[in-house]
Design an enzyme around this catalytic site. Structure first.
Site, PDB file in Angstrom:
ATOM      1  N   ASP A  63       0.814  -1.206   0.000  1.00  0.00           N
ATOM      2  CA  ASP A  63       0.000   0.000   0.000  1.00  0.00           C
ATOM      3  C   ASP A  63       0.856   1.268   0.000  1.00  0.00           C
ATOM      4  O   ASP A  63       1.812   1.379   0.774  1.00  0.00           O
ATOM      5  CB  ASP A  63      -0.901  -0.012   1.252  1.00  0.00           C
ATOM      6  CG  ASP A  63      -1.713   1.249   1.402  1.00  0.00           C
ATOM      7  OD1 ASP A  63      -2.595   1.483   0.552  1.00  0.00           O
ATOM      8  OD2 ASP A  63      -1.447   2.016   2.352  1.00  0.00           O
ATOM      9  N   GLU A 100       1.254  -0.155  -4.985  1.00  0.00           N
ATOM     10  CA  GLU A 100       0.451   1.048  -5.193  1.00  0.00           C
ATOM     11  C   GLU A 100       1.405   2.214  -5.002  1.00  0.00           C
ATOM     12  O   GLU A 100       1.986   2.370  -3.924  1.00  0.00           O
ATOM     13  CB  GLU A 100      -0.699   1.145  -4.199  1.00  0.00           C
ATOM     14  CG  GLU A 100      -1.552   2.381  -4.468  1.00  0.00           C
ATOM     15  CD  GLU A 100      -2.338   2.856  -3.256  1.00  0.00           C
ATOM     16  OE1 GLU A 100      -3.261   3.666  -3.449  1.00  0.00           O
ATOM     17  OE2 GLU A 100      -2.022   2.442  -2.130  1.00  0.00           O
TER      18      GLU A 100
END
EC number: 3.2.1.141
Length: 604
Positions: free
Chosen positions: A259, A292
Site C-alpha cells: 500500500d 500502489e
C-alpha cells in the site's frame, strides 16, 4: 524457508519446539523488559546488543502473554502472531506448522494469468465467510483473490489500513488456522491469494512502539499519518521484511500488494524487500509482488516487482464515464480521451508532467509490457473514498459501463475488480471504523472535512449527510447483498446479466488472450472522437489484438477496416458496422488478427 532458530526472524515470539519459545523485543529506550504470562510467571528478558531483549523459555503454543516495559507499561507484542481479542490485550504464541495443509503441491500461477478480485474480509463475514464465495469466483473466471489488509486493528470493523500489529490476523475475522484453511481451499480451486499489506504507517490506536523504540520513527519526515517510519534502521527493515516472509511462507499467500509505497521515505527499502522475498521463496513458486505508487515509478519494475496499480487508468475512465472532475479528477479533466489513448499505448498517463498541485509526477513507462500495469474500473479506494460510497453502476449509463468492462477484462493489462462488480452490486462501499470517544469524533469530522473540495459537499450542512464511519450501520450497509443474484425479479435478472457478461468476457480472456500474453507489447492507440479510441497490441505469438471503444452517447465515424476474428462486440452487428466506418454509441469491439494476416498486411 528459514528455520525456527534463524536469527533473522528475531521479532516476536517464535516457537522453537513444541515446548519452548523465544521471545524477542527491540526496545532500545527501555531499561527493563519482562514477558508476563497470563495466569503464569513474570519472566525477565535478557538485554542484548543494539537494544534487543531476548528470552528462550519453556512455553507452548497457545500461551497468552504481554510485555511489561520498565515495570509500568503493559503492551502487546508488536510482532504478535495472534491476539486473544483486541489490540491492547494479550498476544498468543502460535505454531506456524500446526495446520495440516492439503494442497501441498500448489505452486501458484504465472503472472500473466492474473484476474484479480479485491475483497474486504469483514464485509463478507470473516475468513469462513470468504470461503463460501470461492467456488463462485472460480467459476466466474477469477484466478486470484486479494484481501484488503487483515493486520490486527482497533475494534471489530475497519478497512484495515489502521492496523497496528502487522503480524497478527484480525481476531474478529477468525483464527490463524481459519485463515490458512481459506488459503488452502482457494488453492484447491486454482485461486491465488494476495494480501494487501501496509508498511507506510501504523493506525492511531494501539501502537506502543514509540514508548520504548522511539527511533522506529523519524520526526524529521512526515507522512499523512504522522512521523515517517525509519527504514534506515536494520531492525525496522527486518520487522517488515520478515512480516512479508511470514505471510508468504507460514501462510502460503501467493503474493503481496504494498500500500502507498510513495509514503515510504527510504528509496532502498523496496528493492531490498523484493530481493529478500525472491531469495527466500522457492524458485518453483509463483509469487506476485505489486505496488500502489502515486509516483508512477516505472523503474520499480526493474527491482523485482511484477506490476503497479494504474490509478491513472481508473481516473481517466472515471472522468469519461461520469463526467466528474472534482478534486483529484481535475488532473484528468482536460482531454481525457487523449489520456485514455496514452494509457492504453504507454501505461501511465503522467510520466513526468505536472499535476494540479504543480508537482511533476511519474516516469516514462512506454517500454514496459502491458502486464506491468494493474487496471481497474473500481477498487476499495475509488468507491469508498466517495462521500456516499456509490459504485459506477449508479453513476454512469449501464451500456457505457459494459463497454468499459470489456476493455478492462480483454485488454492485455492485468484486470482487477472489486467485490460486487461482477454482478452489478448496488450496495455502497463506505468508509468504516470502530473508534470511540475523542478519536471517533476526530475521524468522523475529518472524514466529512475531506469532501469540502467537492461541489456537492461544499456546504457544511451537506457534509452532515456523509455517514458516520463509526456507526455500525455504515459497515452493515457496505456488505454486498450477494443473495440478490437469486431473486426472481427484474433486479435479480439484471444482476445475473452482469454476471453472465463477466463470465463470457473472462472465458474469452482465458481462451484467446492469456495464452498469447507473454511477450505482448503495445502498438499504439488513436483518438477516434470524443470518448472514442482504437488501441492495438502485438501479442506474443505475433497476432494483433485490437479494441475499438466508444464510451460516448453518439456514434462516430472510423476508418473502414477488415475485422478478422471478432472476440466480443457490445451489440449484435457492431463489428459489421465498424467495417463500414461506423462505431456505435457505448460500444466495445474486440478483435484478433492472426500473425499470418499481419504478415500479409506488412508485405502489402
Amino acid at each position: 524457508m528459514p528455520s525456527r532458530t534463524d536469527k533473522s526472524w528475531r521479532h516476536g515470539a517464535v516457537l522453537l519446539d513444541p515446548e519452548h519459545t523465544r521471545f524477542a523485543l527491540w526496545a532500545p529506550d527501555a531499561y527493563y523488559v519482562s514477558v508476563e504470562i497470563e495466569d503464569g510467571p513474570s519472566l525477565a528478558l535478557l538485554p542484548q546488543e543494539d537494544g534487543w531483549f531476548v528470552l528462550e523459555t519453556r512455553c507452548p503454543a497457545g500461551t497468552r502473554y504481554r510485555y511489561k516495559i520498565d515495570e509500568n507499561l503493559l503492551v502487546p507484542d508488536p510482532a504478535s502472531r495472534a491476539q486473544a481479542s483486541e489490540v491492547h490485550g494479550h498476544s498468543v504464541v502460535i505454531d506456524p506448522d500446526a495446520y495440516p495443509w492439503h494442497h501441498t503441491d500448489w505452486r501458484g500461477r504465472p503472472w500473466h494469468e492474473a484476474v484479480i478480485y479485491e475483497l474486504h474480509v469483514g464485509a463478507l463475514g470473516g475468513f469462513a465467510g470468504v470461503e463460501r464465495h470461492l467456488q463462485r469466483l472460480a467459476d466466474t473466471g477469477i484466478t486470484a483473490i486479494e484481501l484488503m489488509p487483515i493486520a490486527q486493528f482497533p475494534g471489530d470493523r475497519n478497512w484495515g489500513y489502521d492496523g497496528v500489529l502487522p503480524y497478527a490476523p484480525q481476531s474478529s475475522y477468525g483464527t490463524p488456522e481459519q485463515l490458512r484453511h481459506l488459503i488452502d481451499i482457494a488453492h484447491g480451486l486454482g485461486l491465488m491469494v494476495i494480501l494487501d499489506v501496509v508498511y507506510n504507517h501504523f493506525g492511531p490506536d494501539g501502537n506502543y512502539l514509540g514508548s520504548y523504540a522511539k527511533h522506529f520513527f523519524r520526526s524529521d519526515k512526515k507522512t499523512p499519518w504522522g512521523d515517517a517510519i525509519d527504514f534506515r534502521r536494520r531492525e525496522v527493515r527486518d520487522f517488515f521484511i520478515d512480516n512479508s516472509l511470514m505471510w508468504l511462507l507460514d501462510y502460503r499467500f501467493d503474493g503481496l500488494r504494498f500500500d502507498a509505497v510513495h509514503a515510504i521515505e527510504d528509496p532502498t527499502f523496496l528493492s531490498e524487500l523484493a530481493e529478500r522475498v525472491r531469495q527466500n521463496t522457492p524458485q518453483e513458486r509463483h509469487v506476485w509482488l505489486m505496488l500502489e505508487n502515486e509516483f508512477n515509478e516505472a523503474s520499480r519494475m526493474d527491482q523485482g516487482y511484477d506490476a503497479q496499480w494504474n490509478d491513472d487508468g481508473h481516473n481517466t475512465l472515471h472522468v469519461l464515464l461520469t463526467g466528474e472532475t472534482d478534486a483529484y479528477y481535475t488532473d484528468f479533466a482536460q482531454q481525457p480521451t487523449h489520456k485514455l489513448a496514452r494509457l492504453l499505448s504507454e501505461g501511465f498517463v503522467y510520466q513526468g508532467e505536472s499535476t494540479r498541485h504543480g508537482h511533476a509526477r511519474g516516469e516514462s513507462s512506454a517500454h514496459l509490457p502491458p502486464t506491468a500495469f494493474v487496471l481497474f474500473l473500481q477498487n476499495h479506494d475509488q468507491i469508498g473514498n466517495r462521500a456516499l460510497g456509490e459504485r459506477l453502476a449508479q453513476l454512469c449509463p449501464p451500456e457505457a459501463l459494459r463497454a468499459a468492462t470489456a476493455l478492462l477484462l480483454l485488454s492485455p493489462m492485468i484486470p482487477l475488480m472489486f467485490m460486487g462488480d461482477e454482478w452489478g452490486a448496488s450496495e455502497p462501499f463506505l468508509f468504516f471504523t470502530d473508534f470511540h470517544d475523542e478519536l471517533a469524533d476526530a475521524v468522523r469530522e475529518g472524514r466529512r472535512g475531506e469532501f469540502a473540495d467537492f461541489a456537492a459537499f461544499a456546504d457544511p450542512a451537506q457534509r452532515e449527510r456523509i455517514p458516520d464511519p463509526n456507526a455500525e450501520q455504515t459497515f452493515e450497509a457496505s456488505r454486498p447483498a450477494v443473495d440478490a443474484l437469486l431473486l426472481e425479479t427484474d433486479k435479480g435478472q439484471d444482476h445475473r446479466s452482469w454476471l453472465e457478461l463477466y463470465r463470457t468476457l473472462l472465458d474469452i480472456r482465458r481462451e484467446h488472450i492469456v495464452p498469447r500474453l507473454p511477450g505482448a507489447k503495445a502498438l499504439g492507440a488513436d483518438v477516434l472522437a470524443d470518448k472514442a479510441v482504437s488501441a492495438r497490441w502485438q501479442l506474443g505469438d505475433g497476432s494483433t489484438l485490437r479494441i475499438d471503444l466508444n464510451l460516448g452517447a453518439h456514434g462516430v465515424k472510423i476508418d473502414e477496416h477488415q475485422v478478422q476474428h471478432v472476440l466480443h462486440e457490445s451489440h449484435p452487428k457492431s463489428a459489421e458496422l465498424s467495417q463500414h466506418g461506423n462505431l456505435n454509441p457505448y460500444t466495445a469491439i474486440v478483435s484478433l488478427i492472426s500473425s499470418d494476416v499481419v504478415e500479409e498486411q506488412d508485405e502489402q
